[in-house]
Design a protein around this motif. Structure first.
Motif, PDB file in Angstrom:
ATOM      1  N   LEU A  29     -61.803  71.139  20.323  1.00  0.00           N
ATOM      2  CA  LEU A  29     -61.556  72.167  21.329  1.00  0.00           C
ATOM      3  C   LEU A  29     -62.649  73.223  21.325  1.00  0.00           C
ATOM      4  O   LEU A  29     -62.925  73.852  22.348  1.00  0.00           O
ATOM      5  CB  LEU A  29     -60.207  72.858  21.075  1.00  0.00           C
ATOM      6  CG  LEU A  29     -58.944  72.168  21.589  1.00  0.00           C
ATOM      7  CD1 LEU A  29     -57.723  72.982  21.197  1.00  0.00           C
ATOM      8  CD2 LEU A  29     -59.000  71.993  23.090  1.00  0.00           C
ATOM      9  N   THR A  30     -63.260  73.464  20.169  1.00  0.00           N
ATOM     10  CA  THR A  30     -64.274  74.503  20.067  1.00  0.00           C
ATOM     11  C   THR A  30     -65.493  74.109  20.884  1.00  0.00           C
ATOM     12  O   THR A  30     -66.124  73.091  20.610  1.00  0.00           O
ATOM     13  CB  THR A  30     -64.693  74.718  18.604  1.00  0.00           C
ATOM     14  OG1 THR A  30     -63.532  75.023  17.837  1.00  0.00           O
ATOM     15  CG2 THR A  30     -65.700  75.857  18.504  1.00  0.00           C
ATOM     16  N   PRO A  31     -65.821  74.906  21.905  1.00  0.00           N
ATOM     17  CA  PRO A  31     -66.958  74.530  22.755  1.00  0.00           C
ATOM     18  C   PRO A  31     -68.269  74.587  21.992  1.00  0.00           C
ATOM     19  O   PRO A  31     -68.527  75.535  21.246  1.00  0.00           O
ATOM     20  CB  PRO A  31     -66.931  75.591  23.875  1.00  0.00           C
ATOM     21  CG  PRO A  31     -65.566  76.195  23.816  1.00  0.00           C
ATOM     22  CD  PRO A  31     -65.151  76.119  22.373  1.00  0.00           C
ATOM     23  N   HIS A  32     -69.081  73.559  22.156  1.00  0.00           N
ATOM     24  CA  HIS A  32     -70.425  73.547  21.589  1.00  0.00           C
ATOM     25  C   HIS A  32     -71.400  73.933  22.692  1.00  0.00           C
ATOM     26  O   HIS A  32     -71.256  73.484  23.838  1.00  0.00           O
ATOM     27  CB  HIS A  32     -70.761  72.153  21.046  1.00  0.00           C
ATOM     28  CG  HIS A  32     -72.017  72.109  20.232  1.00  0.00           C
ATOM     29  ND1 HIS A  32     -73.268  72.009  20.810  1.00  0.00           N
ATOM     30  CD2 HIS A  32     -72.223  72.173  18.891  1.00  0.00           C
ATOM     31  CE1 HIS A  32     -74.187  72.005  19.863  1.00  0.00           C
ATOM     32  NE2 HIS A  32     -73.587  72.099  18.698  1.00  0.00           N
ATOM     33  N   PRO A  33     -72.391  74.771  22.410  1.00  0.00           N
ATOM     34  CA  PRO A  33     -73.315  75.212  23.463  1.00  0.00           C
ATOM     35  C   PRO A  33     -73.931  74.071  24.257  1.00  0.00           C
ATOM     36  O   PRO A  33     -74.108  74.178  25.472  1.00  0.00           O
ATOM     37  CB  PRO A  33     -74.384  75.991  22.683  1.00  0.00           C
ATOM     38  CG  PRO A  33     -73.664  76.487  21.463  1.00  0.00           C
ATOM     39  CD  PRO A  33     -72.682  75.413  21.111  1.00  0.00           C
ATOM     40  N   SER A  34     -74.228  72.951  23.602  1.00  0.00           N
ATOM     41  CA  SER A  34     -74.837  71.831  24.323  1.00  0.00           C
ATOM     42  C   SER A  34     -73.876  71.240  25.344  1.00  0.00           C
ATOM     43  O   SER A  34     -74.283  70.783  26.413  1.00  0.00           O
ATOM     44  CB  SER A  34     -75.288  70.745  23.341  1.00  0.00           C
ATOM     45  OG  SER A  34     -74.175  70.212  22.638  1.00  0.00           O
ATOM     46  N   ALA A  35     -72.555  71.236  25.009  1.00  0.00           N
ATOM     47  CA  ALA A  35     -71.562  70.712  25.950  1.00  0.00           C
ATOM     48  C   ALA A  35     -71.483  71.597  27.184  1.00  0.00           C
ATOM     49  O   ALA A  35     -71.372  71.105  28.313  1.00  0.00           O
ATOM     50  CB  ALA A  35     -70.198  70.617  25.280  1.00  0.00           C
ATOM     51  N   ILE A  36     -71.545  72.914  26.979  1.00  0.00           N
ATOM     52  CA  ILE A  36     -71.472  73.817  28.117  1.00  0.00           C
ATOM     53  C   ILE A  36     -72.723  73.684  28.981  1.00  0.00           C
ATOM     54  O   ILE A  36     -72.654  73.670  30.206  1.00  0.00           O
ATOM     55  CB  ILE A  36     -71.320  75.270  27.622  1.00  0.00           C
ATOM     56  CG1 ILE A  36     -70.091  75.377  26.688  1.00  0.00           C
ATOM     57  CG2 ILE A  36     -71.175  76.219  28.792  1.00  0.00           C
ATOM     58  CD1 ILE A  36     -68.830  74.831  27.270  1.00  0.00           C
ATOM     59  N   ARG A  37     -73.884  73.545  28.348  1.00  0.00           N
ATOM     60  CA  ARG A  37     -75.113  73.393  29.123  1.00  0.00           C
ATOM     61  C   ARG A  37     -75.093  72.101  29.929  1.00  0.00           C
ATOM     62  O   ARG A  37     -75.517  72.067  31.085  1.00  0.00           O
ATOM     63  CB  ARG A  37     -76.327  73.408  28.186  1.00  0.00           C
ATOM     64  CG  ARG A  37     -76.661  74.785  27.630  1.00  0.00           C
ATOM     65  CD  ARG A  37     -78.053  74.795  27.041  1.00  0.00           C
ATOM     66  NE  ARG A  37     -78.178  73.877  25.910  1.00  0.00           N
ATOM     67  CZ  ARG A  37     -77.962  74.231  24.647  1.00  0.00           C
ATOM     68  NH1 ARG A  37     -77.576  75.466  24.361  1.00  0.00           N
ATOM     69  NH2 ARG A  37     -78.101  73.356  23.666  1.00  0.00           N
ATOM     70  N   ALA A  38     -74.585  71.021  29.313  1.00  0.00           N
ATOM     71  CA  ALA A  38     -74.534  69.743  30.019  1.00  0.00           C
ATOM     72  C   ALA A  38     -73.617  69.823  31.230  1.00  0.00           C
ATOM     73  O   ALA A  38     -73.941  69.320  32.311  1.00  0.00           O
ATOM     74  CB  ALA A  38     -74.070  68.639  29.074  1.00  0.00           C
ATOM     75  N   THR A  39     -72.465  70.480  31.066  1.00  0.00           N
ATOM     76  CA  THR A  39     -71.530  70.593  32.175  1.00  0.00           C
ATOM     77  C   THR A  39     -72.091  71.488  33.259  1.00  0.00           C
ATOM     78  O   THR A  39     -71.947  71.217  34.451  1.00  0.00           O
ATOM     79  CB  THR A  39     -70.184  71.150  31.682  1.00  0.00           C
ATOM     80  OG1 THR A  39     -69.711  70.340  30.614  1.00  0.00           O
ATOM     81  CG2 THR A  39     -69.148  71.133  32.798  1.00  0.00           C
ATOM     82  N   THR A  40     -72.744  72.568  32.864  1.00  0.00           N
ATOM     83  CA  THR A  40     -73.356  73.456  33.847  1.00  0.00           C
ATOM     84  C   THR A  40     -74.424  72.726  34.647  1.00  0.00           C
ATOM     85  O   THR A  40     -74.566  72.916  35.850  1.00  0.00           O
ATOM     86  CB  THR A  40     -73.965  74.682  33.144  1.00  0.00           C
ATOM     87  OG1 THR A  40     -72.928  75.365  32.433  1.00  0.00           O
ATOM     88  CG2 THR A  40     -74.583  75.631  34.162  1.00  0.00           C
TER      89      THR A  40
END
Length: 343
Positions: free
Chosen positions: A218-229
């Motif tokens: 559940l803890t967001p990883h910065p790379s996951a947020i960048r990929a989704t963005t």
């Protein structure tokens, strides 16, 4: 004027599925609920669907997964999610017991999917899981192998649903004209502390099957947020886009990264002029996009893990934040009610 594609994402002229349709969908219902659905890396279309709405004190989520061997399975999933969410909202606002509301919602969703069939031999089909969270507790109803989990902030989590599967994990129950009238598994739970209610398809839980592993990711990883963005912004032209970054669907293309509101249905079929699509008639609004507090990032993180692990199937994660403790006796528009911990 006719649009280039039908509401189910197929070409008006030849009927071919359009790969970019609903390739990546995000939705929220205020700061307390968020959902993300992605086509995955190996599928031509996204046959998952979700609905996320509120009705009085209740937050309602529905997730459906089109059965891959059936025709127009993506349409079945969207119709089931829409119908289930609308029925739950109407029944709960009318004061129905949650158990009755969930049973009625599953039955109506099943009938709506059955009505899509040209014949029993050409019947669209999907799985179904729905959940409602309110001051009285949590209720879940499911048909098939889409799941609901309770992920507490502290202590062990648990699955709230049981799969309708037989030998070799083959589906034993689903919604469609080739299935009997649904008999959903319904369960209630009164959490002793705060946590997350998660609804998901097998595109996620086959990679993270137990509550503990789900909660860790559940803890967001910065790379996951960048990929989704990157998927949402879609600023690169097709020729220069990396192989695993696909053009997002209409909703994502029109979603502003600053969180500006767009009119949307619970299934994310938005129009830039704010007008509703005919298919959305009678469906409660899905809320603002790119809000949802940290829940949206948490849902993105779960989906990103499934994609990083291979993305073999469509993947959907819907999260509802649940505060606690919940009082045993609650007075309000639904009247006093004693809520057991489990049923």
């Amino acid at each position: 004027m006719r649009r280039d594609r039908r509401p189910d994402g197929h070409c008006w002229d030849c009927g071919t599925a359009q790969p970019s349709f609903r390739a990546h969908v995000e939705a929220t219902a205020g700061p307390g609920a968020a959902a993300v659905s992605d086509r995955g890396l190996r599928r031509a279309v996204n046959a998952d669907a979700m609905a996320l709405v509120t009705a009085g004190p209740w937050t309602i989520g529905v997730v459906c997964d089109g059965v891959s061997m059936s025709p127009r399975s993506e349409r079945a999933a969207r119709v089931a999610a829409q119908t289930g969410a609308a029925t739950l909202a109407a029944r709960l606002e009318a004061g129905a017991l949650p158990e009755d509301a969930h049973h009625r919602a599953a039955v109506r969703a099943g009938r709506a999917v059955a009505a899509l069939a040209a014949s029993v031999d050409a019947a669209p089909a999907c799985t179904y899981v729905a959940a409602t969270a309110g001051p009285q507790g949590l209720w879940c109803g499911s048909v098939g192998d889409s799941r609901a989990y309770w992920l507490p902030d502290h202590g062990p989590g648990m699955a709230l649903t049981e799969d309708d599967t037989g030998e070799h994990d083959a589906l034993a129950a689903w919604l469609g004209a080739d299935a009997p009238e649904p008999e959903p598994h319904i369960r209630s739970y009164r959490p002793p502390g705060p946590g997350r209610l998660l609804l998901c398809t097998d595109g996620l839980w086959r990679y993270l099957p137990d509550p503990d592993s789900l909660r860790v990711h559940l803890t967001p990883h910065p790379s996951a947020i960048r990929a989704t963005t990157a998927r949402l912004s879609d600023i690169q032209p097709p020729a220069s886009r990396p192989p695993n970054v696909r053009q997002s669907d209409d909703l994502a293309d029109r979603t502003r990264l600053d969180g500006s509101r767009l009119a949307s249905s619970p299934l994310g079929d938005a129009r830039p002029d704010g007008a509703s699509h005919p298919d959305d008639a009678g469906i409660p609004d899905g809320g603002e996009l790119l809000d949802g507090g940290g829940l949206l990032d948490e849902a993105r993180a779960l989906v990103a893990h499934a994609l990083d692990a291979g993305g073999h199937d469509n993947v959907t994660a819907l999260l509802i934040a649940v505060p606690a403790p919940m009082a045993r006796d609650v007075s309000g528009p639904f009247g006093p009610r004693a809520v057991p911990r489990t049923c």
